[in-house]
Design an enzyme around this catalytic site. Sequence first.
Site, PDB file in Angstrom:
ATOM      1  N   ILE A  11      35.172  52.162  36.805  1.00  0.00           N
ATOM      2  CA  ILE A  11      35.207  53.530  37.339  1.00  0.00           C
ATOM      3  C   ILE A  11      36.488  54.283  36.936  1.00  0.00           C
ATOM      4  CG2 ILE A  11      36.280  53.122  39.616  1.00  0.00           C
ATOM      5  CD1 ILE A  11      33.944  54.873  40.781  1.00  0.00           C
ATOM      6  N   GLY A  32      40.125  44.210  43.855  1.00  0.00           N
ATOM      7  CA  GLY A  32      38.906  44.844  43.372  1.00  0.00           C
ATOM      8  C   GLY A  32      39.130  46.233  42.793  1.00  0.00           C
ATOM      9  N   VAL A  33      38.228  47.129  43.110  1.00  0.00           N
ATOM     10  CA  VAL A  33      38.284  48.476  42.535  1.00  0.00           C
ATOM     11  C   VAL A  33      39.534  49.234  43.018  1.00  0.00           C
ATOM     12  CG1 VAL A  33      36.785  49.573  44.281  1.00  0.00           C
ATOM     13  CG2 VAL A  33      36.844  50.473  41.970  1.00  0.00           C
ATOM     14  N   ASP A  34      39.947  48.961  44.238  1.00  0.00           N
ATOM     15  CA  ASP A  34      41.151  49.573  44.808  1.00  0.00           C
ATOM     16  C   ASP A  34      42.376  49.234  43.949  1.00  0.00           C
ATOM     17  OD1 ASP A  34      42.673  50.906  46.687  1.00  0.00           O
ATOM     18  OD2 ASP A  34      42.617  49.315  48.198  1.00  0.00           O
ATOM     19  N   SER A 121      31.822  48.098  49.418  1.00  0.00           N
ATOM     20  CA  SER A 121      31.633  46.928  50.314  1.00  0.00           C
ATOM     21  C   SER A 121      30.938  45.720  49.676  1.00  0.00           C
ATOM     22  CB  SER A 121      30.864  47.292  51.599  1.00  0.00           C
ATOM     23  OG  SER A 121      31.713  47.942  52.510  1.00  0.00           O
ATOM     24  N   GLY A 123      31.870  43.848  47.153  1.00  0.00           N
ATOM     25  CA  GLY A 123      32.759  42.882  46.521  1.00  0.00           C
ATOM     26  C   GLY A 123      33.356  41.975  47.581  1.00  0.00           C
ATOM     27  N   ILE A 124      34.632  42.166  47.810  1.00  0.00           N
ATOM     28  CA  ILE A 124      35.378  41.349  48.767  1.00  0.00           C
ATOM     29  C   ILE A 124      34.750  41.424  50.175  1.00  0.00           C
ATOM     30  CG2 ILE A 124      37.659  41.039  49.866  1.00  0.00           C
ATOM     31  CD1 ILE A 124      38.764  42.423  47.169  1.00  0.00           C
ATOM     32  N   TYR A 125      34.135  42.567  50.510  1.00  0.00           N
ATOM     33  CA  TYR A 125      33.588  42.757  51.863  1.00  0.00           C
ATOM     34  C   TYR A 125      32.155  42.229  52.044  1.00  0.00           C
ATOM     35  CZ  TYR A 125      37.653  45.407  53.526  1.00  0.00           C
ATOM     36  OH  TYR A 125      38.908  45.783  53.915  1.00  0.00           O
TER      37      TYR A 125
HETATM   38  P1  ADP Z   1      34.990  46.005  48.930  1.00  0.00           P
HETATM   39  O1  ADP Z   1      36.192  45.430  49.638  1.00  0.00           O
HETATM   40  O2  ADP Z   1      34.580  47.349  49.474  1.00  0.00           O
HETATM   41  O3  ADP Z   1      33.880  45.031  48.808  1.00  0.00           O
HETATM   42  P2  ADP Z   1      35.662  45.597  46.107  1.00  0.00           P
HETATM   43  O4  ADP Z   1      36.587  46.373  45.256  1.00  0.00           O
HETATM   44  O5  ADP Z   1      35.939  44.150  46.296  1.00  0.00           O
HETATM   45  O6  ADP Z   1      35.570  46.387  47.476  1.00  0.00           O
HETATM   46  O7  ADP Z   1      34.201  45.705  45.523  1.00  0.00           O
HETATM   47  C1  ADP Z   1      33.408  46.880  45.551  1.00  0.00           C
HETATM   48  C2  ADP Z   1      32.603  46.928  44.263  1.00  0.00           C
HETATM   49  O8  ADP Z   1      33.435  47.432  43.217  1.00  0.00           O
HETATM   50  C3  ADP Z   1      32.097  45.578  43.785  1.00  0.00           C
HETATM   51  O9  ADP Z   1      30.735  45.712  43.406  1.00  0.00           O
HETATM   52  C4  ADP Z   1      32.980  45.258  42.589  1.00  0.00           C
HETATM   53  O10 ADP Z   1      32.289  44.486  41.620  1.00  0.00           O
HETATM   54  C5  ADP Z   1      33.255  46.650  42.060  1.00  0.00           C
HETATM   55  N1  ADP Z   1      34.424  46.820  41.195  1.00  0.00           N
HETATM   56  C6  ADP Z   1      35.532  46.069  41.046  1.00  0.00           C
HETATM   57  N2  ADP Z   1      36.368  46.601  40.144  1.00  0.00           N
HETATM   58  C7  ADP Z   1      35.775  47.749  39.690  1.00  0.00           C
HETATM   59  C8  ADP Z   1      36.118  48.761  38.740  1.00  0.00           C
HETATM   60  N3  ADP Z   1      37.246  48.718  38.068  1.00  0.00           N
HETATM   61  N4  ADP Z   1      35.242  49.793  38.555  1.00  0.00           N
HETATM   62  C9  ADP Z   1      34.086  49.846  39.252  1.00  0.00           C
HETATM   63  N5  ADP Z   1      33.706  48.946  40.155  1.00  0.00           N
HETATM   64  C10 ADP Z   1      34.528  47.905  40.381  1.00  0.00           C
END
Ligand code: ADP
Length: 172
Positions: A11, A32-34, A121, A123-125
Amino acid sequence: MVKIELIKGDITNLEVEVIVNAANTSLLGGGGVDGAIHRKGGKQILYECIEIRNRQGGCKTGEAVITSGGNLPVKKIIHTVGPRWNDNKSDEVNKLKSCYQNSLRLAEENKLTSIAFPNISTGIYKFPKDKAAEIAINEVKRFETVFINKVVFVCFDDENFDLYKMLLDFGF
Ligand code: ADP
């Protein structure tokens, strides 16, 4: 009518007006994405998150806040806090719906025309991916908007991408 697009990728590479971050209640960044957004977007995003924290004490699950885009090719970033899955014992389904509604509302209030969502939510959640995809698509479809003309679902993994493809009935 809002145009819905689906892509598989990172993203932080998206050129839309606003991307949504799956943040946590501290707003101080995480995995993760954060982590990817803060790493690539630079310190400015964290400074703005800290300001919001000082003003309102973080961000509750289901709610959303907005910052600048830092070094990313976007105007704004909306940080929303998805629920951690616990068999829906804490109303996680409705909280995830709120993430999408509050993010779309913030985009609309800021007159932003294109928005990209990660799979909040899932991924890690650990929110079940099929349920989360259904919620994401339904909430986008039922949102009434004047300014938003494009919503992009950005899937990072094949499982999410295939689920969205099926639910959106995209043949590719
Ligand atoms: P959460 O804690 O809300 O689950 P995560 O970041 O662990 O957040 O995961 C949310 C989604 O984002 C997951 O499907 C993960 O695969 C995805 N993700 C991780 N990195 C990226 C990225 N760079 N761009 C887009 N999606 C991502």
